[in-house]
Scaffold this motif. Sequence first.
Motif, PDB file in Angstrom:
ATOM      1  N   GLY A 174       4.672   1.242  13.285  1.00  0.00           N
ATOM      2  CA  GLY A 174       5.904   1.923  12.914  1.00  0.00           C
ATOM      3  C   GLY A 174       5.644   2.981  11.864  1.00  0.00           C
ATOM      4  O   GLY A 174       4.730   2.856  11.044  1.00  0.00           O
ATOM      5  N   ARG A 175       6.426   4.015  11.884  1.00  0.00           N
ATOM      6  CA  ARG A 175       6.286   5.092  10.903  1.00  0.00           C
ATOM      7  C   ARG A 175       6.433   4.542   9.486  1.00  0.00           C
ATOM      8  O   ARG A 175       7.330   3.760   9.195  1.00  0.00           O
ATOM      9  CB  ARG A 175       7.343   6.166  11.148  1.00  0.00           C
ATOM     10  N   ASN A 176       5.524   4.908   8.607  1.00  0.00           N
ATOM     11  CA  ASN A 176       5.489   4.480   7.201  1.00  0.00           C
ATOM     12  C   ASN A 176       5.269   2.977   7.014  1.00  0.00           C
ATOM     13  O   ASN A 176       5.421   2.466   5.911  1.00  0.00           O
ATOM     14  CB  ASN A 176       6.758   4.892   6.446  1.00  0.00           C
ATOM     15  N   ALA A 177       4.934   2.246   8.030  1.00  0.00           N
ATOM     16  CA  ALA A 177       4.721   0.801   7.928  1.00  0.00           C
ATOM     17  C   ALA A 177       3.501   0.518   7.057  1.00  0.00           C
ATOM     18  O   ALA A 177       2.426   1.052   7.291  1.00  0.00           O
ATOM     19  CB  ALA A 177       4.540   0.194   9.312  1.00  0.00           C
ATOM     20  N   GLY A 178       3.673  -0.284   6.032  1.00  0.00           N
ATOM     21  CA  GLY A 178       2.568  -0.620   5.136  1.00  0.00           C
ATOM     22  C   GLY A 178       1.955   0.583   4.448  1.00  0.00           C
ATOM     23  O   GLY A 178       0.803   0.560   4.048  1.00  0.00           O
ATOM     24  N   ARG A 179       2.725   1.614   4.260  1.00  0.00           N
ATOM     25  CA  ARG A 179       2.224   2.909   3.789  1.00  0.00           C
ATOM     26  C   ARG A 179       1.429   2.829   2.482  1.00  0.00           C
ATOM     27  O   ARG A 179       0.404   3.471   2.339  1.00  0.00           O
ATOM     28  CB  ARG A 179       3.386   3.882   3.615  1.00  0.00           C
ATOM     29  N   LEU A 180       1.873   2.058   1.506  1.00  0.00           N
ATOM     30  CA  LEU A 180       1.220   2.037   0.197  1.00  0.00           C
ATOM     31  C   LEU A 180       0.209   0.905   0.028  1.00  0.00           C
ATOM     32  O   LEU A 180      -0.402   0.779  -1.030  1.00  0.00           O
ATOM     33  CB  LEU A 180       2.274   1.945  -0.912  1.00  0.00           C
ATOM     34  N   LEU A 181       0.021   0.091   1.061  1.00  0.00           N
ATOM     35  CA  LEU A 181      -0.931  -1.019   0.961  1.00  0.00           C
ATOM     36  C   LEU A 181      -2.335  -0.470   0.704  1.00  0.00           C
ATOM     37  O   LEU A 181      -2.840   0.342   1.463  1.00  0.00           O
ATOM     38  CB  LEU A 181      -0.926  -1.848   2.236  1.00  0.00           C
ATOM     39  N   THR A 182      -2.939  -0.904  -0.380  1.00  0.00           N
ATOM     40  CA  THR A 182      -4.298  -0.474  -0.686  1.00  0.00           C
ATOM     41  C   THR A 182      -5.299  -1.578  -0.369  1.00  0.00           C
ATOM     42  O   THR A 182      -6.332  -1.335   0.222  1.00  0.00           O
ATOM     43  CB  THR A 182      -4.450  -0.054  -2.168  1.00  0.00           C
ATOM     44  N   GLU A 183      -4.976  -2.770  -0.803  1.00  0.00           N
ATOM     45  CA  GLU A 183      -5.839  -3.897  -0.510  1.00  0.00           C
ATOM     46  C   GLU A 183      -4.973  -5.098  -0.159  1.00  0.00           C
ATOM     47  O   GLU A 183      -3.893  -5.286  -0.691  1.00  0.00           O
ATOM     48  CB  GLU A 183      -6.738  -4.218  -1.688  1.00  0.00           C
ATOM     49  N   GLY A 184      -5.431  -5.872   0.733  1.00  0.00           N
ATOM     50  CA  GLY A 184      -4.686  -7.033   1.194  1.00  0.00           C
ATOM     51  C   GLY A 184      -5.277  -7.498   2.503  1.00  0.00           C
ATOM     52  O   GLY A 184      -5.910  -6.725   3.220  1.00  0.00           O
ATOM     53  N   LEU A 185      -5.050  -8.756   2.804  1.00  0.00           N
ATOM     54  CA  LEU A 185      -5.624  -9.348   4.002  1.00  0.00           C
ATOM     55  C   LEU A 185      -4.528  -9.959   4.863  1.00  0.00           C
ATOM     56  O   LEU A 185      -3.571 -10.535   4.345  1.00  0.00           O
ATOM     57  CB  LEU A 185      -6.615 -10.456   3.627  1.00  0.00           C
ATOM     58  N   TYR A 186      -4.690  -9.860   6.158  1.00  0.00           N
ATOM     59  CA  TYR A 186      -3.851 -10.562   7.130  1.00  0.00           C
ATOM     60  C   TYR A 186      -2.359 -10.262   7.009  1.00  0.00           C
ATOM     61  O   TYR A 186      -1.528 -11.156   7.146  1.00  0.00           O
ATOM     62  CB  TYR A 186      -4.091 -12.079   7.030  1.00  0.00           C
TER      63      TYR A 186
END
Length: 172
Positions: A125-137
């Motif tokens: 999706g557009r902008n989905a998780g846009r700012l996620l830098t680090e993370g799992l699963y």
Amino acid sequence: GSGDNLEVSGGTIKLDGYFPVSGVGVYNVALGKDALDSLTTGSSNVAVGGLAGKDLTIQSQNVFMGNHAGHYVASAVDETGDNNTFIGTQVGMGASGTNTATDNAAVGSCSLEDITSGSYNSFLGRNAGRLLTEGLYNVGVGLSVGNQLTTGDGNVFIGSRSGEGVVAGEYN
């Protein structure tokens, strides 16, 4: 080009995988200005769009489609920056010199745009998780889902704008 089938004007087309050194970095396809421009030994990568996969060097098995898709994915460490699928403008772009994202899938312009070291994330999706830098699963499906999440593991957001206010957290 030959005949009426191919015209290149100021862009980059690299096909058949033997670039930049013959026999090193095989099975790669790049279409677009500066796509896979830094590749040395990485194999089985596909980059379509201006600057798609531009900083990739030794990484393998990535698919980047869209301008700036996977632009800054790079690492001097083997098996980081591998196995990503980023489709859309600025998807999985990351930040210069810091994107070692691995095993991620993102579709939709600007989804996972800021990813740097996160792995095993899937966003659609557009902008989905846009700012996620680090993370799992982490998983997100829908317009702007989890778009303010910067760090966190095991989150699932389904539906337009779900998880929009979550900045950090686990197992939402």
